[in-house]
Design a protein around this motif. Structure first.
Motif, PDB file in Angstrom:
ATOM      1  N   SER A  82     -48.368  42.606  -5.678  1.00 14.79           N
ATOM      2  CA  SER A  82     -48.086  42.979  -4.589  1.00 14.79           C
ATOM      3  C   SER A  82     -49.619  43.639  -4.122  1.00 14.79           C
ATOM      4  O   SER A  82     -50.883  43.828  -3.383  1.00 14.79           O
ATOM      5  CB  SER A  82     -47.465  42.862  -3.571  1.00 14.79           C
ATOM      6  OG  SER A  82     -48.548  43.495  -2.207  1.00 14.79           O
TER       7      SER A  82
ATOM      8  N   ALA B 133     -55.939  51.464   2.700  1.00 16.03           N
ATOM      9  CA  ALA B 133     -55.659  50.307   1.634  1.00 16.03           C
ATOM     10  C   ALA B 133     -54.949  50.354  -0.082  1.00 16.03           C
ATOM     11  O   ALA B 133     -54.688  50.436  -0.397  1.00 16.03           O
ATOM     12  CB  ALA B 133     -56.085  48.946   2.089  1.00 16.03           C
TER      13      ALA B 133
ATOM     14  N   GLN C  13     -53.925  43.567  -3.835  1.00 13.47           N
ATOM     15  CA  GLN C  13     -54.130  44.072  -2.896  1.00 13.47           C
ATOM     16  C   GLN C  13     -55.399  44.889  -3.106  1.00 13.47           C
ATOM     17  O   GLN C  13     -56.737  45.145  -2.845  1.00 13.47           O
ATOM     18  CB  GLN C  13     -53.886  45.238  -2.038  1.00 13.47           C
ATOM     19  CG  GLN C  13     -52.851  44.983  -1.356  1.00 13.47           C
ATOM     20  CD  GLN C  13     -53.286  44.412  -0.250  1.00 13.47           C
ATOM     21  OE1 GLN C  13     -53.495  45.433   0.648  1.00 13.47           O
ATOM     22  NE2 GLN C  13     -52.624  42.931   0.603  1.00 13.47           N
TER      23      GLN C  13
ATOM     24  N   ASN D 206     -47.046  42.432   2.631  1.00 12.75           N
ATOM     25  CA  ASN D 206     -48.292  43.869   1.801  1.00 12.75           C
ATOM     26  C   ASN D 206     -49.459  42.748   2.717  1.00 12.75           C
ATOM     27  O   ASN D 206     -49.945  42.689   2.102  1.00 12.75           O
ATOM     28  CB  ASN D 206     -48.022  43.988   0.602  1.00 12.75           C
ATOM     29  CG  ASN D 206     -49.066  45.726   0.501  1.00 12.75           C
ATOM     30  OD1 ASN D 206     -49.689  45.470   1.171  1.00 12.75           O
ATOM     31  ND2 ASN D 206     -49.513  45.967  -0.778  1.00 12.75           N
ATOM     32  N   ALA D 207     -49.981  43.536   3.503  1.00 15.57           N
ATOM     33  CA  ALA D 207     -51.450  43.091   3.572  1.00 15.57           C
ATOM     34  C   ALA D 207     -51.889  43.971   4.957  1.00 15.57           C
ATOM     35  O   ALA D 207     -52.748  44.297   5.441  1.00 15.57           O
ATOM     36  CB  ALA D 207     -51.800  42.029   4.591  1.00 15.57           C
ATOM     37  N   SER D 208     -52.163  45.837   3.783  1.00 19.13           N
ATOM     38  CA  SER D 208     -52.423  46.687   4.367  1.00 19.13           C
ATOM     39  C   SER D 208     -53.950  46.498   3.919  1.00 19.13           C
ATOM     40  O   SER D 208     -54.580  47.314   5.663  1.00 19.13           O
ATOM     41  CB  SER D 208     -51.407  47.859   3.476  1.00 19.13           C
ATOM     42  OG  SER D 208     -52.016  47.911   2.155  1.00 19.13           O
ATOM     43  N   LEU D 209     -54.226  46.231   2.910  1.00 14.51           N
ATOM     44  CA  LEU D 209     -56.059  45.976   2.829  1.00 14.51           C
ATOM     45  C   LEU D 209     -57.010  45.143   4.450  1.00 14.51           C
ATOM     46  O   LEU D 209     -56.616  45.891   5.342  1.00 14.51           O
ATOM     47  CB  LEU D 209     -56.416  45.227   1.821  1.00 14.51           C
ATOM     48  CG  LEU D 209     -58.079  44.974   1.106  1.00 14.51           C
ATOM     49  CD1 LEU D 209     -58.860  46.200   2.015  1.00 14.51           C
ATOM     50  CD2 LEU D 209     -58.249  44.239   0.345  1.00 14.51           C
ATOM     51  N   GLN D 210     -56.489  43.592   4.167  1.00  9.91           N
ATOM     52  CA  GLN D 210     -56.785  42.885   5.960  1.00  9.91           C
ATOM     53  C   GLN D 210     -56.204  43.667   7.244  1.00  9.91           C
ATOM     54  O   GLN D 210     -57.365  43.755   7.491  1.00  9.91           O
ATOM     55  CB  GLN D 210     -55.438  41.632   5.737  1.00  9.91           C
ATOM     56  CG  GLN D 210     -56.394  40.822   4.457  1.00  9.91           C
ATOM     57  CD  GLN D 210     -55.793  40.828   3.050  1.00  9.91           C
ATOM     58  OE1 GLN D 210     -54.772  42.170   2.832  1.00  9.91           O
ATOM     59  NE2 GLN D 210     -54.950  39.836   2.029  1.00  9.91           N
TER      60      GLN D 210
END
Lengths: 387, 387
Positions: free
Chosen positions: A240, A224, A244, B210-214
């Motif tokens: 965004s 990520a 992150q 965009n929630a790539s980390l989670q």
């Protein structure tokens, strides 16, 4: 898994319109505030006036201490402690990158003891209490706003040491990713290298064999960070991506990934701290050189975990573990170069004649941290791989 | 990312020889202890005497309340509140699975108000304070020992409702993975389904793009849970696997994976709670049926995220997103079957005639949780896919 205590009491307020709350949060801990910030960023990105106004509206009396530099100096810590005492401050607000926050931590524990604050670092003297600390980070990287560590440079002795204590968790951290819009590409990239290094120190340096949970989490965070770093570099105002990175930074060293893995040595950090103790290098820039070199050196003796990392992150599949591990190290080096970081000692303009000094400093640090096997000749071999 | 506050103040003591510390931890909050436990597990796995001895050594006065069942009942909560008050208790120790801990949470907030504790659940009345709670979980699954939620069944009305409040975080949780050695294969498997369901509710039900980390973190935790579940089933006394599952359980719903993702509906849980409100089904067993059915239903309208999950977790690669998403749902169903869980409504021995009742209960819950789009006909379609 090893036994552990996990207790991260820091309250995080995250998002837009968050910094306006600093007054209300700070006044809960005291009225007399020592406000720490750096050289330019707090004023450049326009948050200075927001913070002052919020603190004043809440009825705080503000004493300012500014000009804190990267690789924060012991001499400034001592000046800030003196000012804190002179003005009978009750709470510290630290606004800036990891350097400002770490200075805030050193003041928070140094202000309540009679002895020299450097004794915490040099002799691992116990911290037994601290003054409350409220943080506003302005860069994704150190994660200091959500952990219990600090790193300070003794500028009179050219020593850069770290320390961790449960009394160093901030009470509150207010994080608005918009504050990082004005970070330069170089600062952004260095911050991302720092985040990745925190994750890889834990990944590579635990003696625990079954750490699949921690390892899968770390792999996920690295992926990520790489994705969002590229997006933030392409468009610095991509909220965004900046958000992150900020949350990844806070999580990377907040305790989640290392709990249960026993004592973790941070050898890449010890080498980098030794470089920046001598050269005042940006921490992330030093790590961008040290990290791939350390990985490459490690592949000769312990390739398996690095090979696993390369398979899971980059789908690498060499002829054997050693080859895959080497490919993994090179992959990181290439990516660091792609995002604009120095990746060799000559990129950092390090004089060959200083390598021995760096190696000796590392040995000194390794002894304090009870890290075996970091004699100067080993460090020199690692540095060789960073040429 | 959405704005958020993250503040999980629970202190975790994790590992072997941890439960012996309950006395010292508890006495910090009060001397008069209400000790809650379940039907058999605390005595079966031998921890009962350790706990009593530690509490007595610390000088605690113990009032016991035992026999708490899975799908914990409002009637027992009320009895426990009465006992708490009658004996002027100051602190609650909850020893058991999620049911016992959730009962402890309901007592902790119910004991300080004059109104019926059910009003918190039925009308979302605010919790404004609570009595201190110390937990010893004996199963990896609910993660209640590290979060701010609780679920209680109103046994007189056959309603099963959940509630979340920052006053419901335990003060301390003492976690010894050895306590789960005596969990049956079925309990172990159901617990793992529960952990995975917590992760997938968050993964699938956030509106943030965009929630790539989670998402990468969640994928990592799921992989680790599947690997360690299989290891624990093969050898119930595999400490390392049990420890990984325990920590995964605590992390899955502790706030890390959902922070920044806005309001998350828990539709799979609402449907499962409706099944177990009517049938008293084990929560994880109900989820093993609902989760794949819900995923399958979702593939018709929102296949992309589920397809991504299947690609990243299982390297699935169908002709298009919908096909990959369907393969992902089937993959979970097959794995749930492999670990010994029921995967169809008939496995759960659910009568066709009760489906409407389950759908109506879900609609009721969905309204309380302000989850749109869960009218009975949609729930019936999802349940159809669980036949």
């Amino acid at each position: 898994m090893k036994n552990f205590v996990y207790h991260n009491p820091t309250k995080i307020l995250f998002g837009t319109n968050t910094l306006e709350k600093i007054g209300g949060e700070t006044i809960q801990y005291g009225k007399k505030v020592l406000l720490l910030y750096g050289q330019n960023s707090a004023k450049n990105n326009g948050i200075y006036s927001t913070i002052i106004q919020s603190l004043e509206n809440a009825g705080c009396d503000i004493t300012e201490f500014s000009g804190i530099t990267p690789n924060p100096k012991l001499s400034m810590v001592k000046d800030a402690i003196e000012l804190f005492r002179k003005n009978h401050c009750e709470v510290i607000c630290a606004v800036g990158g990891g350097s400002v926050i770490d200075t805030g931590k050193a003041v928070s524990c140094g202000a309540v003891v009679k002895h020299d604050v450097w004794q915490f670092f040099a002799t691992k003297k116990s911290i037994k209490s601290s003054m409350p600390l409220v943080c506003i980070p302005t860069l994704a990287g150190s994660g200091s706003e959500n952990n219990h560590g600090m790193v300070i440079t003794n500028d009179s002795k050219s020593l850069k040491f770290g320390y961790g204590s449960r009394y160093l968790y901030p009470k509150v951290s207010l994080i608005n990713p918009e504050t990082t819009f004005t970070a330069s590409s170089f600062q952004t990239a260095c911050g991302c290298v720092d985040i990745i290094s925190h994750l890889l120190e834990v990944y590579c340096n635990s003696a625990v064999k079954n750490a699949s949970l921690q390892q899968r989490i770390i792999e996920g965070v690295i992926l990520a960070v790489m994705e969002n770093c590229e997006a933030a570099l392409a468009n610095p105002e991509n909220y965004s991506a900046r958000a992150q990175l900020m949350w990844a930074s806070s999580l990377a060293l907040g305790g989640i990934t290392s709990s249960g893995l026993g004592r973790i040595g941070f050898p890449m950090h010890l080498i980098e701290h030794s470089i920046s103790a001598v050269y005042d290098t940006a921490h992330g820039a030093g790590l961008a050189v040290v990290l791939p070199a350390w990985l490459l050196h490690e592949t000769s003796t312990h390739p398996d975990r690095i090979a696993q990392l390369g398979r899971n992150l980059f789908q690498l599949n060499g002829a054997n573990s050693k080859t895959t591990a080497q490919q993994t190290a090179i992959r990181f080096r290439n990516w660091f170069r792609d995002i604009g970081c120095p990746v060799t000692l000559s990129d950092l303009q390090i004089d060959e004649n200083d390598l021995q000094k760096i190696a000796t400093h590392t040995e000194h640090l390794a002894k304090i941290w009870r890290l075996r096997d970091y004699p100067p000749d080993r460090v020199l071999k690692i540095l060789e791989l960073g040429r």
